[in-house]
Motif scaffolding. Structure first.
Motif, PDB file in Angstrom:
ATOM      1  N   LEU A   9      10.023  61.292 -77.592  1.00 47.14           N
ATOM      2  CA  LEU A   9       9.583  62.223 -76.552  1.00 47.14           C
ATOM      3  C   LEU A   9       9.144  63.556 -77.150  1.00 47.14           C
ATOM      4  N   LYS A  10       9.902  64.015 -78.164  1.00 42.32           N
ATOM      5  CA  LYS A  10       9.524  65.283 -78.808  1.00 42.32           C
ATOM      6  C   LYS A  10       8.149  65.146 -79.474  1.00 42.32           C
ATOM      7  N   SER A  11       7.896  64.000 -80.128  1.00 46.52           N
ATOM      8  CA  SER A  11       6.579  63.881 -80.776  1.00 46.52           C
ATOM      9  C   SER A  11       5.445  63.720 -79.771  1.00 46.52           C
ATOM     10  N   MET A  12       5.756  63.284 -78.543  1.00 45.63           N
ATOM     11  CA  MET A  12       4.702  63.203 -77.520  1.00 45.63           C
ATOM     12  C   MET A  12       4.161  64.597 -77.166  1.00 45.63           C
ATOM     13  N   ILE A  13       4.994  65.614 -77.362  1.00 44.95           N
ATOM     14  CA  ILE A  13       4.573  66.987 -77.015  1.00 44.95           C
ATOM     15  C   ILE A  13       3.562  67.518 -78.034  1.00 44.95           C
ATOM     16  N   GLN A  14       3.738  67.084 -79.281  1.00 40.40           N
ATOM     17  CA  GLN A  14       2.978  67.673 -80.397  1.00 40.40           C
ATOM     18  C   GLN A  14       1.570  67.087 -80.548  1.00 40.40           C
ATOM     19  N   HIS A  15       0.643  67.958 -80.971  1.00 40.95           N
ATOM     20  CA  HIS A  15      -0.652  67.502 -81.480  1.00 40.95           C
ATOM     21  C   HIS A  15      -1.108  68.540 -82.488  1.00 40.95           C
ATOM     22  N   PRO A  16      -1.599  68.134 -83.655  1.00 38.78           N
ATOM     23  CA  PRO A  16      -1.994  69.124 -84.655  1.00 38.78           C
ATOM     24  C   PRO A  16      -3.046  70.104 -84.130  1.00 38.78           C
ATOM     25  N   LEU A  17      -3.962  69.624 -83.288  1.00 34.48           N
ATOM     26  CA  LEU A  17      -5.009  70.526 -82.775  1.00 34.48           C
ATOM     27  C   LEU A  17      -4.433  71.549 -81.788  1.00 34.48           C
ATOM     28  N   THR A  18      -3.375  71.177 -81.088  1.00 38.56           N
ATOM     29  CA  THR A  18      -2.716  72.145 -80.183  1.00 38.56           C
ATOM     30  C   THR A  18      -2.129  73.275 -81.009  1.00 38.56           C
ATOM     31  N   LYS A  19      -1.450  72.909 -82.116  1.00 36.90           N
ATOM     32  CA  LYS A  19      -0.826  73.911 -82.983  1.00 36.90           C
ATOM     33  C   LYS A  19      -1.905  74.836 -83.570  1.00 36.90           C
ATOM     34  N   ILE A  20      -2.966  74.214 -84.105  1.00 39.96           N
ATOM     35  CA  ILE A  20      -4.049  75.013 -84.700  1.00 39.96           C
ATOM     36  C   ILE A  20      -4.677  75.909 -83.625  1.00 39.96           C
ATOM     37  N   GLY A  21      -4.881  75.354 -82.433  1.00 36.46           N
ATOM     38  CA  GLY A  21      -5.498  76.115 -81.339  1.00 36.46           C
ATOM     39  C   GLY A  21      -4.654  77.314 -80.948  1.00 36.46           C
ATOM     40  N   MET A  22      -3.327  77.099 -80.847  1.00 37.44           N
ATOM     41  CA  MET A  22      -2.440  78.210 -80.477  1.00 37.44           C
ATOM     42  C   MET A  22      -2.480  79.303 -81.532  1.00 37.44           C
ATOM     43  N   GLU A  23      -2.456  78.898 -82.808  1.00 34.40           N
ATOM     44  CA  GLU A  23      -2.488  79.878 -83.897  1.00 34.40           C
ATOM     45  C   GLU A  23      -3.799  80.678 -83.861  1.00 34.40           C
ATOM     46  N   ARG A  24      -4.904  79.967 -83.594  1.00 31.13           N
ATOM     47  CA  ARG A  24      -6.213  80.639 -83.583  1.00 31.13           C
ATOM     48  C   ARG A  24      -6.314  81.617 -82.402  1.00 31.13           C
ATOM     49  N   PHE A  25      -5.844  81.214 -81.224  1.00 36.21           N
ATOM     50  CA  PHE A  25      -5.877  82.113 -80.056  1.00 36.21           C
ATOM     51  C   PHE A  25      -5.100  83.396 -80.352  1.00 36.21           C
ATOM     52  N   LEU A  26      -3.891  83.214 -80.943  1.00 37.30           N
ATOM     53  CA  LEU A  26      -3.052  84.397 -81.213  1.00 37.30           C
ATOM     54  C   LEU A  26      -3.706  85.299 -82.248  1.00 37.30           C
ATOM     55  N   ALA A  27      -4.288  84.670 -83.302  1.00 30.22           N
ATOM     56  CA  ALA A  27      -4.935  85.454 -84.362  1.00 30.22           C
ATOM     57  C   ALA A  27      -6.120  86.235 -83.792  1.00 30.22           C
ATOM     58  N   ASP A  28      -6.920  85.571 -82.933  1.00 29.28           N
ATOM     59  CA  ASP A  28      -8.077  86.255 -82.329  1.00 29.28           C
ATOM     60  C   ASP A  28      -7.614  87.411 -81.443  1.00 29.28           C
ATOM     61  N   TRP A  29      -6.509  87.188 -80.741  1.00 31.40           N
ATOM     62  CA  TRP A  29      -5.974  88.226 -79.851  1.00 31.40           C
ATOM     63  C   TRP A  29      -5.516  89.443 -80.653  1.00 31.40           C
ATOM     64  N   GLU A  30      -4.812  89.163 -81.767  1.00 27.00           N
ATOM     65  CA  GLU A  30      -4.336  90.268 -82.619  1.00 27.00           C
ATOM     66  C   GLU A  30      -5.519  91.046 -83.179  1.00 27.00           C
ATOM     67  N   LYS A  31      -6.549  90.294 -83.624  1.00 30.26           N
ATOM     68  CA  LYS A  31      -7.744  90.927 -84.206  1.00 30.26           C
ATOM     69  C   LYS A  31      -8.432  91.814 -83.154  1.00 30.26           C
ATOM     70  N   ALA A  32      -8.548  91.286 -81.949  1.00 33.83           N
ATOM     71  CA  ALA A  32      -9.200  92.044 -80.877  1.00 33.83           C
ATOM     72  C   ALA A  32      -8.427  93.342 -80.588  1.00 33.83           C
ATOM     73  N   LYS A  33      -7.091  93.254 -80.638  1.00 37.04           N
ATOM     74  CA  LYS A  33      -6.264  94.451 -80.357  1.00 37.04           C
ATOM     75  C   LYS A  33      -6.534  95.536 -81.403  1.00 37.04           C
ATOM     76  N   GLN A  34      -6.680  95.060 -82.689  1.00 41.51           N
ATOM     77  CA  GLN A  34      -6.914  96.033 -83.764  1.00 41.51           C
ATOM     78  C   GLN A  34      -8.303  96.687 -83.672  1.00 41.51           C
ATOM     79  N   GLU A  35      -9.235  95.983 -83.016  1.00 47.44           N
ATOM     80  CA  GLU A  35     -10.589  96.518 -82.896  1.00 47.44           C
ATOM     81  C   GLU A  35     -10.761  97.455 -81.689  1.00 47.44           C
TER      82      GLU A  35
END
Ligand code: E4P
Length: 230
Positions: free
Chosen positions: A203-229
């Motif tokens: 059940l725990k592995s059903m939650i995971q997907h590598p693209l979800t993890k990458i997507g979450m990291e990218r959204f947060l990174a873009d958000w941080e970058k936007a804040k700095q700009e």
């Protein structure tokens, strides 16, 4: 398709229940023994051991407030019925698990006639599933992982049982059991299982997907970058 957790580990059940995805729990003697071993619990007598088992079943039922399968250990029909009545009295949510056998079928019919829900377990063929349904089982549990283990096709068994139950208007619910990996869950849903009972790790592995993890990291990174700009 509903999702049950296939475990007797109360911590695992609490954690998954909190996700809001849990429709029930299945246990079996091996799972109960494993949970007690993991907790380091020791018992002075067989009665104390059985008493602890019933406590765990009650606790699980009070957490999930949904069907909890508890397996009767008796091997003779009358004793199964007696044990099944005791298990059913533990909580309105208890479903008595019985193995498919002559004794199991007799006990299933007797308990079903008393209004006790039965999950017929250790089902490996469509004919066993048909017999369970005719004996009044509320649920039937084909063990697809163990069928795969001997080189047959567990998902195909679920599909065949679905077809028979639909053609003959049998309302026994099919629980895809002995699930070993997330692909079994998807395949069971497509094959028409009403429920898949899934181990904690699956059940725990059903939650995971590598693209979800990458997507979450990218959204947060873009958000941080936007804040700095700003
Ligand atoms: C559930 O009802 C079964 O007891 C369980 O899924 C069996 O799984 P296993 O074949 O991995 O032991």
């Amino acid at each position: 398709m509903k999702l049950y957790l296939d475990t007797a580990n109360v911590q695992e059940i609490r954690e998954i229940h909190a996700l809001g995805v849990l429709d029930g729990v299945t246990t079996n003697p091996s799972l109960v023994a494993r949970a007690l071993r993991q907790a380091g619990e020791r018992f002075e007598s067989e009665n104390a051991f059985y008493e602890r088992f019933t406590e765990i079943v009650r606790e699980i039922a009070s957490i999930v407030q949904a069907p909890v399968s508890a397996e009767a250990l008796a091997s003779e029909a009358d004793a199964m019925v007696e044990e099944g009545r005791k298990l059913a009295a533990l909580s309105e949510h208890v479903v008595v698990k019985l193995p498919i056998s002559e004794a199991g079928l007799r006990a299933c019919r007797a308990l079903a006639d008393e209004g006790v829900a039965v999950n017929m377990t250790l089902v490996f063929s469509a004919n066993q599933a048909l017999l369970a349904a005719r004996a009044g089982a509320r649920y039937v549990s084909p063990f697809l992982g163990r069928v795969d283990d001997i080189g047959w096709d567990g998902v195909e068994l679920v599909r065949t049982i679905r077809e028979i139950f639909d053609v003959h208007d049998l309302d026994t619910e099919i629980i895809a059991a002995s699930v070993r990996h997330p692909q079994h869950v998807t395949a069971s849903a497509l094959a028409g299982a009403d429920i898949a009972t899934v181990p904690y790790g699956v059940l725990k592995s059903m939650i995971q997907h590598p693209l979800t993890k990458i997507g979450m990291e990218r959204f947060l990174a873009d958000w941080e970058k936007a804040k700095q700009e700003l």
